[in-house]
Motif scaffolding. Structure first.
Motif, mmCIF file in Angstrom:
data_model
loop_
_atom_site.group_PDB
_atom_site.id
_atom_site.type_symbol
_atom_site.label_atom_id
_atom_site.label_comp_id
_atom_site.label_asym_id
_atom_site.label_seq_id
_atom_site.Cartn_x
_atom_site.Cartn_y
_atom_site.Cartn_z
ATOM 1 N N PHE A 1 92.865 41.930 117.047
ATOM 2 C CA PHE A 1 94.325 42.070 116.986
ATOM 3 C C PHE A 1 94.968 40.696 116.775
ATOM 4 O O PHE A 1 95.867 40.552 115.943
ATOM 5 N N MET B 1 94.535 39.449 113.255
ATOM 6 C CA MET B 1 95.387 40.173 112.309
ATOM 7 C C MET B 1 96.833 39.683 112.431
ATOM 8 O O MET B 1 97.522 39.483 111.421
ATOM 9 N N THR B 2 97.280 39.488 113.665
ATOM 10 C CA THR B 2 98.659 39.034 113.864
ATOM 11 C C THR B 2 98.860 37.667 113.231
ATOM 12 O O THR B 2 99.868 37.418 112.553
ATOM 13 N N ALA C 1 97.253 36.405 110.745
ATOM 14 C CA ALA C 1 97.280 36.561 109.293
ATOM 15 C C ALA C 1 98.651 37.021 108.825
ATOM 16 O O ALA C 1 99.192 36.518 107.830
ATOM 17 N N ALA C 2 99.237 37.977 109.566
ATOM 18 C CA ALA C 2 100.552 38.490 109.178
ATOM 19 C C ALA C 2 101.606 37.390 109.278
ATOM 20 O O ALA C 2 102.445 37.241 108.382
ATOM 21 N N ALA D 1 101.378 35.010 106.451
ATOM 22 C CA ALA D 1 101.915 35.504 105.178
ATOM 23 C C ALA D 1 103.407 35.211 105.058
ATOM 24 O O ALA D 1 103.917 35.002 103.965
ATOM 25 N N VAL D 2 104.110 35.192 106.193
ATOM 26 C CA VAL D 2 105.544 34.903 106.137
ATOM 27 C C VAL D 2 105.788 33.396 106.092
ATOM 28 O O VAL D 2 106.664 32.908 105.377
#
Lengths: 660, 372
Positions: free
Chosen positions: B7, B10-11, B13-14, B17-18
Motif C-alpha cells: 500500500f 502504491m501511495t 507512486a501515486a 505522479a502528481v
C-alpha cells in the motif's frame, strides 16, 4: 493480498482523479505549464492503478477466490478458464470496473499521444475526463464494490448466469464499452471547448479520429450483440427493439451524425456549434444507456441487479453531467466563432441532411424507449412499444436517409451540382430498378415493399461503387492510369465507399430475413423428418453428455437436400445445476449467406422433443453490413492525412476529374 | 505486514505522479508558447501537405491552388487573433498542489479504503483451500458419477435411494424430490420413502408443508401410523394451518410412543413448546428443585452461570445447532436481546459451511422470532 491491493489501487485511482479534476483547471486559469502538466501524469498513473485493479479482479476470478463476494456470486470453480475471465464483466460490479478501466485507457491515450494539442486544451479535456472518472469511481466504491470480502469464504461459487457462458461475452461488452466510453472523449473535448470559449483547428483534427474509434467499436459491439442474441436465445430473432438495444442504438445514431458533422468541421470549419452539441448528446445517450441497464427500471437479459440506491446514484451522475454540460452549452455556445458558409446543395448540405435524419431517427427511438417507461411510472399503465411503431416511424426515416446516401459523396464541397450528380448516379438507379423488377418477378409472397427495399439496398451499394468509379476514372481512362489513381485515392474515400455499401448490404439482409424466412415448429420423435425450405432434417436421436459445469441433451439431425446429405446439426439444451437453469444452444448451418437454424424446446413424456427450425435467407448480410461499415471506418482512421475540403474551381470541372 | 508495505509503495507512486510535473519547474514554458500557436501550426502542416500531394500527383494543380487559398485564408484569420499570453510560473499554487498531493492524496485514500476494505483478510484462492474443500469437491464429483450411472440405468432403485438424501444435503431440493420419486417407483411403496419424499418437497418449498407434501405424509401415515417423520410433519402442517391444538395433540401422541433415546425427541419437544403445549426441560429436575430454595438473586446467578458455560462450550464446538438455539432462547428469556442477536450471528457463522444445519438453525431462529 491481491484482493486488497486491487481494492486499494481503485481507491488511489479515485484520489488521483480528484486531483486531476482540479489542479489542471487552476493551471489553465493561471497559464502555468507545470500545473497543467499534472493532468498528463495523473491520467497515466490513473490508467496504471485502474489497470492493476482490473487485473487483480481477473486474477481473483481465475483463482476462484470465493472470499471475494463478487467472485462467489458469479463464478464457479469448475467453469472453463475463458468463462472465468469473461465472467469478470458478466456482472454489474465487474462490468463497471471494465467501464472505468476503458475510461482510464482513453484518458491515458489522450495524455500519451496528445503532444500536439494546445496545452490548455489538453488540461481541460483531461480534467473533464477526470470528473467523469471520479463520479464513476465513487459510484463503484460506494454502491457496487467488486472487492468486498466474505469473512468465512464459501466452498463453491454460485456460477455465472448460463446465458452469459458463451464466447459472445468475451467480445460484445468490451467492444460496446469501448464505443460508449470512447464518446466520452468527444464529450470532454466539447466541454473543454465551451470552457475555453474557443474551438480551433486542432480541436477538429482531434475529435474526428476519437469519434471514429468509438463509432467503429460501437458498430461492431452492437452487431456482435445482435448476432449473440440470435444464436443464443433460441428464437432466431436478432433485434427486439428492447430498451437496452435501443440504449445502444441511440448513441450509435447520434455518433454517426457526429462523425459526419465532425467531417464538415474538420474540412470546412463549419457546423462548429452543432458538432459540440452532438458530442454532448452522444455521450449523454451513452450515460442514459448505462442508467437504463443498471438502475433496474427495465427488466431484460441485460438488466443487472436491481438495487434502488444504484439507480439513484446513476441518476444523479446523469443529471449532473447532462444538465451541467447542456447549461454550459446554453451559456457559452453563442460566444463561439461561427465557421464558413455553404450553399444548400453541397457536400455540407448533404451532411446536414444526414444529421437531420439521423437525429430525428434517434429522437424517435428515444421516444419509443422512454414513453412506455414514463407511462408505467406516471399512469401505472403497462405498454410495450415494439416493431410496428418503429416500422412506421424509424423505417421511413431510414429509407429517406439511404436514398440520400449515394448523393452525398458525389456532391462537391461548398456548392454542388445536383443535376450532374443525378446523371452520374443514373447507372446505380437503373441497377436498383432492375433488382426491384427481378425480385418482383421471382419472389412469391411477402410484403410488396420488400422488392422496393431490396432495390434501395442495391442502389446504395451501386452508388458507393459509382463514387469509386468516378474517382478512379474506371471505364473512361486506360487501366494503368486507373490503377495509379486508385492507389492515390485517399483511404478515407475507400472507407466512405465501404461504410456506405455496408448500409446497403445490411438492408438487403434485413429485408430478406424478415420477408422470406420460413419456420417449422413441431414435436419430433426419433426418425421423424422435417421439410423446411427444400431441406430435409431427420432426427437421428437424443443423447446426453456431461460438460464441465452443466449437463447437455443433444439432438442429432441429419440434413439433406434432394436426397444428397449436406451436414449433421446438433442443437442442444444445457442444464446448469448450480443456478438451476438451462440454456438452448441452437445449431446453425451456414450455406452462403443463408442459414438453417435449429433450436430445441422441451421433451414431452413420450420422448418426443419440441423443435423449432428456421431457414433464414441471406441472414448473415445483416452482420456483414456492420462489419463492412467498421472496416470502412478503420480505413478512414488509418488515413491520418490532414484534411482540407477545398471547393472545386468551376473551370477545372470540365477538364479533369480530380481525385480528391 | 507485506500488504501495508505494498500500500505504501502504491501511495508513493501515486504522489510521485502528481509531484513529478510540478518539480520540472519552468522548463515547460516553451511548451506553452509552442502549443498556443497550435492553430497556426495545423494550417502550416496542411499547406505542406498540399505541396506533398501535388508533388505526388495525388491532386491536380487547380485544386491545389484552391486548397492553398482556402488554408491561407484560415491561416491569416488564426494568426490575427492568436495573442499568446505569456506563460507564468505561480509558485504558491504549485506549492498548494504539492501539499494536496502529499497530504490530501493519502488522506483520501486511507479515508475511503479503511471503512470499505478488509486489510486483515488474506486471499483464499481455491488451490490453497484445505482438505474440507476437496472433500465437498469430491462429494459433488461422486454425485455427478452416480447421476451419470443413473442416466444409463434409470431403473436402478438403489441408486436413487443413495442419491436422494445426498442431493437434499447439498441443498438441491428439486432434484432430491425427483430422486425420491424415482426411488419410490423402482423400490416400491414404504412409509419411510413416502415421508422422505414429503420432507424433500417441503424443503424445496423453504420449509412450508405444501398440500403436495402433506398428501405424501398422509399416505405414509396410512402405511404406518407410527412413522415418526410423517407424524412430525403432519403436526407441522397443522401448526402452519393455524391449528395449534391439533399440532400439539399429534406431537404429544408421538412423544408418548417415542423411545427415550430417539434422536428427534428434542426437536418434537421444542416444537411442542412452540405451540404452547408443553414445557421445556432445559434444566434437569434436580437443578430446578435446588433452585426453588434460592432467592431471586442467587437463582439469576445460577442461570447466568449455566448460560455462560453453554456459551463457552459452543465457542469451542460450534456445530451444535440445538445448543445454539438454547443459548439464544436463554438470552431472550433473560431480556438480553442484543446478546441473543449476537449469538445468532455467531451461530450462523459457525454452521455456515453446512447447508442442512444452517437450515435447521434458521428455522429454529425463525420460531424464536429472530428473523434474518
Amino acid at each position: 493480498m491481491i484482493a486488497e491491493s486491487g481494492h486499494y489501487a481503485l481507491v488511489l485511482a479515485l484520489a488521483l482523479a480528484l486531483i486531476q479534476s482540479v489542479v489542471p483547471l487552476v493551471g489553465a486559469r493561471l497559464n502555468d505549464a507545470a500545473l497543467m502538466n499534472v493532468a498528463r501524469s495523473a491520467a497515466l498513473a490513473q490508467l496504471l492503478f485502474v489497470g492493476a485493479s482490473f487485473t487483480a479482479l481477473v486474477m481473483l476470478h481465475v483463482t476462484s477466490d470465493f472470499s471475494v463476494a463478487n467472485v462467489y456470486e458469479n463464478s464457479h470453480s469448475m467453469k472453463p478458464l475463458i468463462y472465468k475471465i469473461t465472467g469478470v464483466w458478466g456482472n454489474h460490479e465487474g462490468s463497471m470496473l471494465l467501464w472505468v478501466s476503458i475510461l482510464a485507457l482513453f484518458g491515458g491515450m489522450v495524455a500519451a499521444f496528445g503532444n500536439n494539442l494546445p496545452l490548455s486544451l489538453r488540461a481541460h479535456v483531461l480534467a473533464v475526463q477526470a470528473w467523469i472518472a471520479s463520479a464513476f469511481y465513487l459510484f463503484i466504491l460506494v454502491t457496487s464494490n467488486p472487492f468486498l470480502r466474505i469473512l468465512n469464504p464459501p466452498i463453491e461459487g454460485r456460477d455465472l448466469n448460463p446465458v452469459l457462458q458463451d464466447i459472445g461475452l468475451a467480445v460484445h461488452p468490451p467492444m460496446l464499452y469501448l464505443g460508449y466510453v470512447g464518446f466520452s472523449i468527444s464529450f470532454s473535448f466539447a466541454v473543454a471547448a465551451l470552457m475555453e470559449g474557443r474551438i480551433d483547428a486542432a480541436w477538429a483534427r482531434w475529435v474526428r479520429p476519437w469519434t471514429l474509434v468509438a463509432w467503429i467499436f460501437l458498430t461492431l459491439g452492437i452487431a456482435m450483440g445482435s448476432y449473440w442474441a440470435y444464436y443464443e436465445l433460441g428464437w432466431g430473432g436478432w433485434w427486439f427493439w428492447d430498451p437496452v438495444e435501443n440504449a445502444s442504438l441511440m448513441p450509435w445514431l447520434a455518433g454517426t451524425a457526429l462523425l459526419h458533422s465532425a467531417l464538415v468541421m474538420e474540412k470546412r470549419n463549419a457546423l462548429k456549434v452543432w458538432t459540440i452539441l452532438l458530442s454532448i448528446l452522444t455521450f449523454s445517450l451513452s450515460l442514459l444507456g448505462t442508467f437504463l441497464v443498471r438502475s433496474g427500471v427495465i427488466t431484460s437479459v441485460h438488466a443487472f441487479a436491481t438495487d434502488p440506491t444504484r439507480g439513484v446514484f446513476i441518476l444523479l451522475i446523469l443529471c449532473l453531467f447532462i444538465g451541467g454540460s447542456l447549461s454550459l452549452f446554453a451559456g457559452r455556445a453563442t460566444a463561439l466563432k461561427q465557421g464558413g458558409l455553404f450553399a444548400p446543395i453541397s457536400r455540407e448540405g448533404a451532411l446536414v441532411l444526414n444529421n437531420l435524419l439521423l437525429t430525428v431517427a434517434c429522437a424517435v427511438v428515444l421516444f419509443g424507449t422512454l414513453y412506455p417507461l414514463a407511462m408505467e411510472v406516471l399512469a401505472d399503465f403497462k405498454m410495450s412499444v415494439g416493431a410496428p411503431f418503429y416500422n412506421l416511424t424509424f423505417a421511413p426515416l431510414f429509407a429517406l436517409l439511404l436514398l440520400a446516401v449515394p448523393f452525398g459523396p458525389l456532391l462537391a464541397w461548398k456548392r454542388g451540382d445536383l443535376l450532374g450528380v443525378t446523371q452520374r448516379l443514373l447507372a446505380a438507379g437503373v441497377a436498383g430498378l432492375i433488382a426491384v423488377a427481378i425480385v418482383w418477378g421471382w419472389a412469391h409472397g411477402g410484403s410488396t415493399l420488400a422488392p422496393l427495399a431490396i432495390g434501395l439496398g442495391i442502389f446504395v451499394i451501386a452508388g458507393a461503387v459509382t463514387d469509386l468509379v468516378e474517382r478512379t476514372g474506371l471505364v473512361r481512362l486506360p487501366f494503368a492510369t486507373v490503377l495509379q489513381r486508385a492507389r492515390g485515392l485517399p483511404r478515407s474515400a475507400w472507407g466512405t465507399a465501404f461504410a456506405h455499401a455496408g448500409l446497403g448490404v445490411a438492408l438487403i439482409g434485413i429485408v430478406c430475413e424478415t420477408t422470406w424466412n420460413s419456420e417449422y415448429v413441431a414435436t419430433m420423435k426419433q426418425n421423424d423428418v422435417a421439410h423446411v425450405a427444400g431441406y430435409e432434417l431427420k432426427l437421428d436421436g437424443l443423447f446426453q453428455r456431461q460438460g464441465p459445469n452443466f449437463r447437455e441433451m443433444i439432438a442429432e439431425f441429419n440434413v439433406s437436400r434432394n436426397g444428397e446429405p449436406v451436414s449433421v446439426m446438433t442443437p442442444s439444451k444445457r442444464s446448469f445445476t448450480t443456478r438451476g437453469s438451462s440454456t438452448t444452444e441452437a445449431a446453425l448451418l451456414t450455406r452462403g449467406a443463408s442459414q438453417l437454424y435449429v433450436s430445441l424446446g422441451d421433451v414431452t413424456n413420450e420422448g418426443a422433443i419440441a423443435v423449432r427450425i428456421y431457414h433464414k435467407p441471406l441472414v448473415l448480410l445483416i452482420w456483414w453490413g456492420p462489419v463492412l461499415m467498421a472496416f470502412g471506418g478503420m480505413l478512414s482512421l488509418s488515413d491520418r492525412r490532414l484534411r482540407v475540403g477545398a471547393p472545386k474551381p468551376a473551370r477545372a470541372k470540365q477538364r479533369l476529374q480530380p481525385a480528391e | 505486514m507485506t500488504l501495508w508495505f505494498v500500500f505504501a509503495l502504491m501511495t508513493v507512486a501515486a504522489i510521485f505522479a502528481v509531484l513529478w510535473p510540478l518539480g520540472r519547474g519552468s522548463g515547460g514554458s516553451d511548451d506553452v508558447a509552442g502549443s498556443q500557436a497550435g492553430e497556426v501550426a495545423v494550417y502550416k502542416d496542411q499547406l505542406a501537405e498540399v505541396e506533398r500531394d501535388l508533388a505526388a500527383a495525388r491532386i491536380a494543380a487547380p485544386e491545389a491552388d484552391a486548397a492553398r487559398v482556402e488554408i491561407g485564408r484560415r491561416l491569416l484569420a488564426a494568426a490575427a487573433d492568436s495573442d499568446v499570453p505569456a506563460a507564468k510560473t505561480s509558485v504558491t499554487w504549485r506549492r498548494a498542489a504539492a501539499v494536496l498531493a502529499l497530504l490530501g492524496l493519502p488522506l483520501v485514500a486511507i479515508g475511503v479504503y479503511m471503512p470499505l476494505g478488509s486489510p486483515l483478510l488474506r486471499d483464499f484462492p481455491l488451490a490453497q483451500r484445505e482438505r474440507g474443500a476437496n472433500m465437498t469437491q469430491s462429494l459433488e464429483n461422486l454425485v455427478v458419477q452416480v447421476e451419470q450411472h443413473l442416466e444409463k440405468n434409470p431403473a436402478d432403485g438403489r441408486g436413487w435411494s443413495v442419491l436422494a438424501p445426498v442431493l437434499e444435503r447439498l441443498g438441491r431440493f428439486d432434484e432430491a424430490v425427483r430422486a425420491y420419486r424415482n426411488a419410490l417407483t423402482y423400490n416400491g411403496e414404504s412409509a419411510e420413502r413416502r415421508s422422505d419424499l414429503g420432507e424433500a418437497i417441503s424443503a424445496a418449498a423453504s420449509g412450508v408443508v405444501t398440500a403436495e407434501a402433506k398428501a405424501e405424509f398422509e399416505r405414509a401415515h396410512a402405511l404406518n401410523a407410527d412413522d415418526p417423520k410423517a407424524n412430525y410433519f403432519l403436526g407441522l402442517a397443522a401448526e402452519q394451518d393455524g391449528r395449534k391444538d391439533d399440532a400439539a395433540a399429534i406431537w404429544r401422541a408421538l412423544l408418548a410412543k417415542a423411545p427415550a433415546d430417539a434422536p428427534w425427541r428434542h426437536l418434537v419437544q421444542t416444537s411442542l413448546v412452540r405451540v404452547g403445549g408443553g414445557t421445556m426441560p432445559a434444566l434437569s429436575d434436580e437443578t430446578i428443585a435446588a433452585s426453588k430454595d434460592m432467592n431471586e438473586g442467587d437463582r439469576n446467578a445460577m442461570v447466568r452461570g449455566m448460560v455462560e458455560r453453554l456459551a463457552s462450550r459452543l465457542k469451542q464446538n460450534g456445530g451444535d445447532v440445538d445448543g445454539w438455539l438454547r443459548l439464544v432462547r436463554a438470552y431472550l428469556v433473560m431480556g438480553e436481546r442484543d446478546k441473543a442477536m449476537g449469538a445468532s450471528t455467531d451461530a450462523r457463522q459457525a454452521v455456515a459451511n453446512d447447508a442442512e444445519r444452517l437450515r435447521q438453525l434458521n428455522e429454529g431462529l425463525k420460531t424464536l422470532g429472530l428473523d434474518g
